[in-house]
Write a protein that holds these residues in place. Structure first.
Motif, PDB file in Angstrom:
ATOM      1  N   THR A  60      30.178  40.223  35.350  1.00  0.00           N
ATOM      2  CA  THR A  60      31.461  39.877  34.719  1.00  0.00           C
ATOM      3  C   THR A  60      31.237  39.020  33.466  1.00  0.00           C
ATOM      4  O   THR A  60      30.412  38.125  33.442  1.00  0.00           O
ATOM      5  CB  THR A  60      32.456  39.209  35.692  1.00  0.00           C
ATOM      6  OG1 THR A  60      31.807  38.162  36.387  1.00  0.00           O
ATOM      7  CG2 THR A  60      33.033  40.227  36.645  1.00  0.00           C
ATOM      8  N   LEU A 151      37.984  46.406  34.668  1.00  0.00           N
ATOM      9  CA  LEU A 151      38.128  45.184  35.468  1.00  0.00           C
ATOM     10  C   LEU A 151      37.304  45.268  36.753  1.00  0.00           C
ATOM     11  O   LEU A 151      37.259  46.308  37.408  1.00  0.00           O
ATOM     12  CB  LEU A 151      39.610  45.002  35.826  1.00  0.00           C
ATOM     13  CG  LEU A 151      39.973  43.772  36.647  1.00  0.00           C
ATOM     14  CD1 LEU A 151      39.860  42.502  35.815  1.00  0.00           C
ATOM     15  CD2 LEU A 151      41.382  43.902  37.213  1.00  0.00           C
ATOM     16  N   GLN A 153      37.758  44.231  40.134  1.00  0.00           N
ATOM     17  CA  GLN A 153      38.910  43.779  40.927  1.00  0.00           C
ATOM     18  C   GLN A 153      38.513  42.672  41.916  1.00  0.00           C
ATOM     19  O   GLN A 153      39.247  41.695  42.098  1.00  0.00           O
ATOM     20  CB  GLN A 153      39.495  44.997  41.667  1.00  0.00           C
ATOM     21  CG  GLN A 153      40.763  44.737  42.447  1.00  0.00           C
ATOM     22  CD  GLN A 153      41.998  44.476  41.577  1.00  0.00           C
ATOM     23  OE1 GLN A 153      42.047  44.917  40.419  1.00  0.00           O
ATOM     24  NE2 GLN A 153      42.969  43.761  42.112  1.00  0.00           N
ATOM     25  N   TYR A 156      38.047  39.386  40.136  1.00  0.00           N
ATOM     26  CA  TYR A 156      39.370  38.901  39.717  1.00  0.00           C
ATOM     27  C   TYR A 156      40.096  38.229  40.883  1.00  0.00           C
ATOM     28  O   TYR A 156      40.620  37.108  40.758  1.00  0.00           O
ATOM     29  CB  TYR A 156      40.170  40.085  39.148  1.00  0.00           C
ATOM     30  CG  TYR A 156      41.663  39.880  39.098  1.00  0.00           C
ATOM     31  CD1 TYR A 156      42.231  38.798  38.432  1.00  0.00           C
ATOM     32  CD2 TYR A 156      42.518  40.782  39.731  1.00  0.00           C
ATOM     33  CE1 TYR A 156      43.602  38.616  38.398  1.00  0.00           C
ATOM     34  CE2 TYR A 156      43.887  40.610  39.708  1.00  0.00           C
ATOM     35  CZ  TYR A 156      44.430  39.522  39.048  1.00  0.00           C
ATOM     36  OH  TYR A 156      45.783  39.337  39.021  1.00  0.00           O
ATOM     37  N   GLU A 159      38.443  34.923  41.750  1.00  0.00           N
ATOM     38  CA  GLU A 159      38.786  33.864  40.778  1.00  0.00           C
ATOM     39  C   GLU A 159      40.197  33.352  41.017  1.00  0.00           C
ATOM     40  O   GLU A 159      40.467  32.154  40.943  1.00  0.00           O
ATOM     41  CB  GLU A 159      38.748  34.416  39.353  1.00  0.00           C
ATOM     42  CG  GLU A 159      37.371  34.741  38.912  1.00  0.00           C
ATOM     43  CD  GLU A 159      37.039  34.146  37.556  1.00  0.00           C
ATOM     44  OE1 GLU A 159      37.698  33.195  37.119  1.00  0.00           O
ATOM     45  OE2 GLU A 159      36.097  34.648  36.957  1.00  0.00           O
ATOM     46  N   ARG A 160      41.101  34.294  41.267  1.00  0.00           N
ATOM     47  CA  ARG A 160      42.504  33.930  41.436  1.00  0.00           C
ATOM     48  C   ARG A 160      42.679  33.044  42.676  1.00  0.00           C
ATOM     49  O   ARG A 160      43.415  32.071  42.664  1.00  0.00           O
ATOM     50  CB  ARG A 160      43.345  35.208  41.558  1.00  0.00           C
ATOM     51  CG  ARG A 160      44.795  35.024  41.202  1.00  0.00           C
ATOM     52  CD  ARG A 160      45.562  36.294  41.394  1.00  0.00           C
ATOM     53  NE  ARG A 160      45.214  36.930  42.655  1.00  0.00           N
ATOM     54  CZ  ARG A 160      45.553  38.172  43.001  1.00  0.00           C
ATOM     55  NH1 ARG A 160      46.234  38.926  42.167  1.00  0.00           N
ATOM     56  NH2 ARG A 160      45.210  38.670  44.169  1.00  0.00           N
ATOM     57  N   PHE A 191      42.388  34.954  34.304  1.00  0.00           N
ATOM     58  CA  PHE A 191      41.469  35.354  35.380  1.00  0.00           C
ATOM     59  C   PHE A 191      41.006  36.794  35.186  1.00  0.00           C
ATOM     60  O   PHE A 191      39.853  37.130  35.421  1.00  0.00           O
ATOM     61  CB  PHE A 191      42.145  35.212  36.757  1.00  0.00           C
ATOM     62  CG  PHE A 191      42.424  33.780  37.161  1.00  0.00           C
ATOM     63  CD1 PHE A 191      41.494  32.776  36.919  1.00  0.00           C
ATOM     64  CD2 PHE A 191      43.609  33.434  37.797  1.00  0.00           C
ATOM     65  CE1 PHE A 191      41.744  31.455  37.286  1.00  0.00           C
ATOM     66  CE2 PHE A 191      43.870  32.118  38.173  1.00  0.00           C
ATOM     67  CZ  PHE A 191      42.941  31.124  37.918  1.00  0.00           C
ATOM     68  N   ARG A 192      41.922  37.642  34.729  1.00  0.00           N
ATOM     69  CA  ARG A 192      41.539  39.042  34.521  1.00  0.00           C
ATOM     70  C   ARG A 192      40.552  39.196  33.373  1.00  0.00           C
ATOM     71  O   ARG A 192      39.593  39.941  33.477  1.00  0.00           O
ATOM     72  CB  ARG A 192      42.786  39.894  34.253  1.00  0.00           C
ATOM     73  CG  ARG A 192      43.433  40.353  35.539  1.00  0.00           C
ATOM     74  CD  ARG A 192      44.412  41.449  35.275  1.00  0.00           C
ATOM     75  NE  ARG A 192      45.774  40.958  35.364  1.00  0.00           N
ATOM     76  CZ  ARG A 192      46.840  41.723  35.200  1.00  0.00           C
ATOM     77  NH1 ARG A 192      46.698  43.005  34.912  1.00  0.00           N
ATOM     78  NH2 ARG A 192      48.051  41.220  35.310  1.00  0.00           N
ATOM     79  N   SER A 195      37.114  38.572  34.285  1.00  0.00           N
ATOM     80  CA  SER A 195      36.570  39.425  35.354  1.00  0.00           C
ATOM     81  C   SER A 195      36.302  40.860  34.919  1.00  0.00           C
ATOM     82  O   SER A 195      36.247  41.763  35.753  1.00  0.00           O
ATOM     83  CB  SER A 195      37.553  39.434  36.536  1.00  0.00           C
ATOM     84  OG  SER A 195      37.841  38.115  36.933  1.00  0.00           O
TER      85      SER A 195
END
Ligand SMILES: NC(=O)CC[C@H](N)C(=O)O
Length: 306
Positions: A60, A151, A153, A156, A159-160, A191-192, A195
């Motif tokens: 990432t 992405l 996923q 992401y 992280e979220r 966050f996206r 990632s």
């Protein structure tokens, strides 16, 4: 002269340092990556591409995304507004996710620390996080010359779920009137953008565009206005390796931007782009083996700016 042999030697040299580092522990999906991966890719303006090690393993982009979002925000808000009202251009000497200076200095010091990057993310136009992210993704694909970039996923979501420190930064910025708009929407986009999966090969191309004054060397399209490519290279030199930027300038001596996924992007102006991947990080959050590869190349080729 840079040869395949020299690049392999640099990789060998860097490998000894991967065991000393650790993958990013605070994001579960990054913690579990094999820390012994290491790769380096170089691309010069004549189209020569050299690769050694793990240059096609996806990782990432993390904070290297802050280069892409900064360019979009400059376009959307104007450099004057962004650099006078929203973020500064000075190094902090603090870790990338530090909150300590936000109370004494309202604006984040620079766009590459998390507080600065979250602010920059809030300046990008788009009706919601989806639209912002679409624009980010499309531009990243162009800068990396790779339509397949997408992405990750799982990262992401990881992280979220664990991004409370970034949430704290964002809400503080909102309370200070720096961050405008919906905080959760902004964080979701942030966050996206962190990632997105890339490779060392992708990062080398992005660096090459920056080294070529913002112009795509393949079709001569101007992807970044030259004065902003210059400004970004300068910011990379002073702030790109966080609180390790000074030491990196001393030991390696060129602009670079790292991410906690293990990537480092290096634009050598009028010369080449370098992309490095090594997820074992030092205590500052920079790739331990990656820095050593760059140090080796800088010394052997005599290419420090200083
Ligand atoms: N240094 C980094 O790469 C930090 C990016 C990471 N997504 C974070 O916000 O903590």
């Amino acid at each position: 002269m840079l040869t395949e042999e020299l690049l392999k030697d640099a990789l060998q040299y860097g490998k000894a340092f991967t065991k000393l580092g650790m993958t990013a522990q605070y994001i579960p999906q990054l913690r579990d990556v094999n820390k012994y991966y290491l790769g380096v890719c170089t691309m010069d303006l004549d189209g020569n591409v050299l690769e050694a090690g793990d240059t096609r393993i996806p990782f990432t982009i993390q904070s290297i995304s802050k280069l892409v979002s900064l360019i979009l925000a400059i376009r959307d808000c104007g450099a004057d507004h962004l650099f006078h009202e929203k973020v500064g251009v000075e190094p902090t000497g603090d870790p990338f996710n530090s909150i300590v200076k936000l109370e004494t200095k309202t604006r984040p010091f620079n766009p590459f620390i998390n507080a600065g990057a979250i602010t920059v993310a809030s300046c990008i136009k788009g009706k919601d996080a989806d639209e912002k992210f679409e624009r980010f993704l499309e531009f990243t694909r162009k800068l990396c010359n790779n339509e397949e970039i997408s992405l990750n996923q799982a990262v992401y979501e990881s992280e979220r779920e664990t991004g409370d420190r970034n949430r704290a930064l964002a809400y503080y910025l909102k309370a200070s009137g720096i961050l405008e708009g919906d905080v959760e929407e902004c964080l979701d986009f942030y966050f996206r953008m962190c990632s997105v999966n890339v490779t060392a090969h992708d990062i080398a191309y992005m660096s090459l565009v920056l080294a070529n004054h913002g112009v795509d060397p393949l079709d001569q399209e101007e992807l970044i206005e030259p004065q902003y490519a210059k400004a970004i290279r300068a910011l990379m030199l002073t702030c790109g390796m966080y609180d390790g930027s000074g030491e990196f300038a001393m030991t390696v001596g060129f602009p670079a931007k790292s991410g906690v996924g293990g990537g480092i992007a290096v634009p050598l102006v009028d010369r080449m782009g370098i992309g490095v991947f090594g997820p074992a990080l030092d205590e500052k959050g920079n790739s331990a083996g990656g820095i050593k590869i760059l140090e080796y190349l800088s010394n052997k080729m005599g290419i420090s700016l200083f």
